[in-house]
Design a protein around this motif. Structure first.
Motif, mmCIF file in Angstrom:
data_model
loop_
_atom_site.group_PDB
_atom_site.id
_atom_site.type_symbol
_atom_site.label_atom_id
_atom_site.label_comp_id
_atom_site.label_asym_id
_atom_site.label_seq_id
_atom_site.Cartn_x
_atom_site.Cartn_y
_atom_site.Cartn_z
ATOM 1 N N MET A 353 0.828 -1.200 0.000
ATOM 2 C CA MET A 353 0.000 0.000 0.000
ATOM 3 C C MET A 353 0.870 1.260 0.000
ATOM 4 N N PHE A 354 1.941 1.235 0.799
ATOM 5 C CA PHE A 354 2.836 2.391 0.838
ATOM 6 C C PHE A 354 3.458 2.634 -0.527
ATOM 7 N N THR A 355 3.871 1.531 -1.174
ATOM 8 C CA THR A 355 4.451 1.672 -2.514
ATOM 9 C C THR A 355 3.423 2.186 -3.507
ATOM 10 N N ASP A 356 2.203 1.670 -3.412
ATOM 11 C CA ASP A 356 1.150 2.116 -4.323
ATOM 12 C C ASP A 356 0.818 3.592 -4.125
ATOM 13 N N ILE A 357 0.866 4.043 -2.873
ATOM 14 C CA ILE A 357 0.592 5.458 -2.604
ATOM 15 C C ILE A 357 1.649 6.337 -3.256
ATOM 16 N N ILE A 358 2.911 5.897 -3.155
ATOM 17 C CA ILE A 358 3.985 6.674 -3.796
ATOM 18 C C ILE A 358 3.777 6.737 -5.310
ATOM 19 N N LEU A 359 3.481 5.557 -5.899
ATOM 20 C CA LEU A 359 3.259 5.531 -7.347
ATOM 21 C C LEU A 359 2.027 6.347 -7.737
ATOM 22 N N MET A 360 0.968 6.285 -6.895
ATOM 23 C CA MET A 360 -0.237 7.057 -7.167
ATOM 24 C C MET A 360 0.054 8.551 -7.093
ATOM 25 N N SER A 361 0.847 8.933 -6.080
ATOM 26 C CA SER A 361 1.191 10.352 -5.934
ATOM 27 C C SER A 361 1.986 10.848 -7.136
ATOM 28 N N ILE A 362 2.904 9.972 -7.605
ATOM 29 C CA ILE A 362 3.660 10.356 -8.801
ATOM 30 C C ILE A 362 2.740 10.450 -10.007
ATOM 31 N N GLY A 363 1.785 9.494 -10.090
ATOM 32 C CA GLY A 363 0.894 9.474 -11.244
ATOM 33 C C GLY A 363 -0.047 10.670 -11.303
ATOM 34 N N VAL A 364 -0.567 11.082 -10.140
ATOM 35 C CA VAL A 364 -1.556 12.173 -10.175
ATOM 36 C C VAL A 364 -0.912 13.511 -10.489
ATOM 37 N N THR A 365 0.409 13.611 -10.387
ATOM 38 C CA THR A 365 1.047 14.870 -10.791
ATOM 39 C C THR A 365 0.877 15.129 -12.285
ATOM 40 N N LEU A 415 -5.949 20.183 -5.994
ATOM 41 C CA LEU A 415 -7.152 19.694 -5.320
ATOM 42 C C LEU A 415 -7.624 18.379 -5.941
ATOM 43 N N ALA A 416 -7.633 18.314 -7.255
ATOM 44 C CA ALA A 416 -8.035 17.077 -7.930
ATOM 45 C C ALA A 416 -7.073 15.930 -7.584
ATOM 46 N N SER A 417 -5.780 16.234 -7.497
ATOM 47 C CA SER A 417 -4.794 15.200 -7.152
ATOM 48 C C SER A 417 -5.021 14.672 -5.743
ATOM 49 N N VAL A 418 -5.257 15.573 -4.786
ATOM 50 C CA VAL A 418 -5.500 15.162 -3.399
ATOM 51 C C VAL A 418 -6.744 14.291 -3.299
ATOM 52 N N ILE A 419 -7.818 14.689 -4.006
ATOM 53 C CA ILE A 419 -9.067 13.902 -3.974
ATOM 54 C C ILE A 419 -8.830 12.502 -4.518
ATOM 55 N N LEU A 420 -8.073 12.386 -5.593
ATOM 56 C CA LEU A 420 -7.775 11.067 -6.162
ATOM 57 C C LEU A 420 -6.957 10.208 -5.200
ATOM 58 N N VAL A 421 -5.974 10.819 -4.533
ATOM 59 C CA VAL A 421 -5.146 10.076 -3.581
ATOM 60 C C VAL A 421 -5.984 9.596 -2.396
ATOM 61 N N VAL A 422 -6.854 10.465 -1.880
ATOM 62 C CA VAL A 422 -7.706 10.079 -0.744
ATOM 63 C C VAL A 422 -8.638 8.932 -1.125
ATOM 64 N N ILE A 423 -9.234 9.012 -2.291
ATOM 65 C CA ILE A 423 -10.125 7.940 -2.746
ATOM 66 C C ILE A 423 -9.356 6.633 -2.887
ATOM 67 N N PHE A 424 -8.140 6.715 -3.416
ATOM 68 C CA PHE A 424 -7.323 5.510 -3.586
ATOM 69 C C PHE A 424 -6.981 4.875 -2.236
ATOM 70 N N ILE A 425 -6.533 5.713 -1.266
ATOM 71 C CA ILE A 425 -6.170 5.189 0.057
ATOM 72 C C ILE A 425 -7.384 4.562 0.735
ATOM 73 N N TRP A 426 -8.538 5.210 0.621
ATOM 74 C CA TRP A 426 -9.753 4.696 1.258
ATOM 75 C C TRP A 426 -10.133 3.330 0.693
ATOM 76 N N LYS A 427 -10.120 3.205 -0.626
ATOM 77 C CA LYS A 427 -10.449 1.935 -1.251
ATOM 78 C C LYS A 427 -9.383 0.866 -0.944
ATOM 79 N N ARG A 428 -8.120 1.287 -0.864
ATOM 80 C CA ARG A 428 -7.044 0.333 -0.593
ATOM 81 C C ARG A 428 -7.146 -0.219 0.840
ATOM 82 N N ARG A 429 -7.448 0.662 1.777
ATOM 83 C CA ARG A 429 -7.598 0.222 3.164
ATOM 84 C C ARG A 429 -8.803 -0.714 3.321
#
Length: 433
Positions: A353-365, A415-429
């Protein structure tokens, strides 16, 4: 005069690390040789793992025990004159102890009634049963607080000892039990006391005591209160040897069972209240120790003489060793294995999950990069005729984007990037839980 023998297993914080005797045999020998040098002045002490033994020819004696290595770590006979008085009814005739691996110390001794005992007290079975237990517990605690404490302190001073043995600071506890054996002398004529000593246990003991009094068996040894014939020293000594092996195996397995139960209880708690790394380390340590004891038991049973093996197994069967201890420990080991697997899977999932968050953060940029690129393209196209000649009409989206301020585009993109990251973390958890 009554004479009693007692045997009391008590827990101490010492064991050889699982597998150390096989993988580091020379270092183990060196460790005990260093300790022997320091305690050589203590008379009556024996360290059983100091000399390198030549390879043992298996079953080289048909009637004796031939073990690959001694079960005992150390043993001693305590000078009687150094033992303080234990009361007015009993006096200590002999006292000794034997230290084993897996946190077991067996304290054994011989007690005799004193001349101060009245006639009524002399025939009181309940009184002597309680008195032998009291004195046995007192002497076991004394051996731990004096001799064993000194030995463990000496081991701690050796730098490499922690690679070979595990020593824990444990408060001196009560013995698991005190086995009390009446030494019956046929010449004293105390048959009535011998009968009462085992009469209330069960009918089997009543039958056996009659056989002993008739001279048909040398001892009655089923459950805690034993009777030994004073005239059958060889048979009683052989039985006592087997009894010590059986009590070591039971006590060691009991302590492991208790540790496993406590660790599993912690593993069932909310993981936010415990250290997962400490829990994983304790689980693995106890699993290794339990497996080491099971292998040791199999090795001992393989190399004991047939007569010793039969007596050890008889005693353990009478106590219900397999059903009451070994099977529950094996079940707990299975639970520990499942728990370790679950902890490993949970750790892997959290790492993923930590790795996916990093990749997601890179992707949403890329959202921010795309928005800025569109704004820049729109502005460049509006000013460059060579770009707009291919556009048959004003691009409403491009024109609108190019007309926005760069700060607004930046804020909206973040703002759009943060919303995408939050949705991803919520679904991942949710998927992990």
């Amino acid at each position: 005069m009554h004479e009693f023998r007692f045997l009391a297993p008590i827990r101490v914080g010492f064991t050889t690390l699982p597998g150390a005797l096989d993988r580091d045999a020379e270092r183990c020998q060196s460790l005990w040789e260093q300790i022997e040098t320091d305690i050589a002045r203590r008379k009556g002490w024996t360290l059983h793992r100091t000399s390198r033994r030549t390879p043992v020819l298996g079953w080289s004696r048909s009637s004796g025990d031939v073990l690959r290595r001694p079960l005992e770590v150390a043993s001693a006979q305590v000078p009687v004159e150094s033992i303080p008085a234990v009361g007015t009814r009993l006096e200590v005739d002999e006292l000794g102890w034997t230290l084993y691996d897996h946190n077991v110390l067996l304290v054994h001794g011989v007690l005799r009634t004193t001349e101060h005992v009245s006639t009524d007290e002399f025939d009181d079975v309940d009184l002597w049963e309680a008195e032998v237990q009291r004195v046995g517990e007192q002497l076991a605690r004394r051996c731990v607080d004096t001799d064993i404490t000194h030995l463990l302190q000496r081991i701690r001073r050796i730098p490499e000892a922690s690679d070979l043995v595990r020593i824990e600071e444990l408060p001196t506890s009560q013995p698991l039990w005190v086995t009390r054996a009446l030494v019956h002398d046929p010449q004293r004529g105390d048959e009535g006391f011998a009968r009462r000593w085992v009469a209330r246990i069960d009918a089997e003991h009543q039958r056996m005591i009659e056989q002993l009094l008739d001279g048909e068996r040398p001892f009655v040894a089923q459950w805690l209160n034993h009777v030994h014939l004073s005239t059958e020293t060889e048979a009683v000594s052989w039985h006592w040897h087997a009894l010590r092996i059986a009590q070591f195996l039971w006590a060691a397995m009991h302590y492991i069972d208790d540790e496993l139960r406590q660790i599993l209880a912690w593993s069932m708690a909310d993981l936010h209240t415990v250290s997962v790394s400490d829990l994983r380390r304790e689980l693995r340590a106890m699993v290794n120790q339990a497996q080491d004891l099971l292998m040791l038991r199999a090795e001992v049973f393989q190399h004991l003489s047939r007569s010793s093996l039969a007596e050890v197994q008889r005693v353990l069967n009478v106590w219900g060793y397999t059903q009451l201890l070994e099977d529950p420990v094996r079940a707990k080991l299975s639970i520990c294995g499942d728990r370790l697997t679950a902890l490993a899977e949970d750790r892997a999932a959290r790492s993923a999950m930590f790795t996916d968050i990093i990749l997601m953060s890179i992707g949403v940029t890329s959202v921010l990069a795309t928005a800025i690129a569109l704004v820049q393209f729109g502005r460049d196209a509006g000013q460059d005729p060579s770009q707009s000649v291919f556009d048959l009409g004003g691009g409403s989206i491009t024109s609108w984007l190019s007309s926005q301020s760069m700060d607004a585009i930046l804020i909206l993109s973040l703002l759009a990037s943060v919303i995408l990251v939050v949705i991803f973390i919520w679904k991942r958890r949710q998927s992990i839980s």
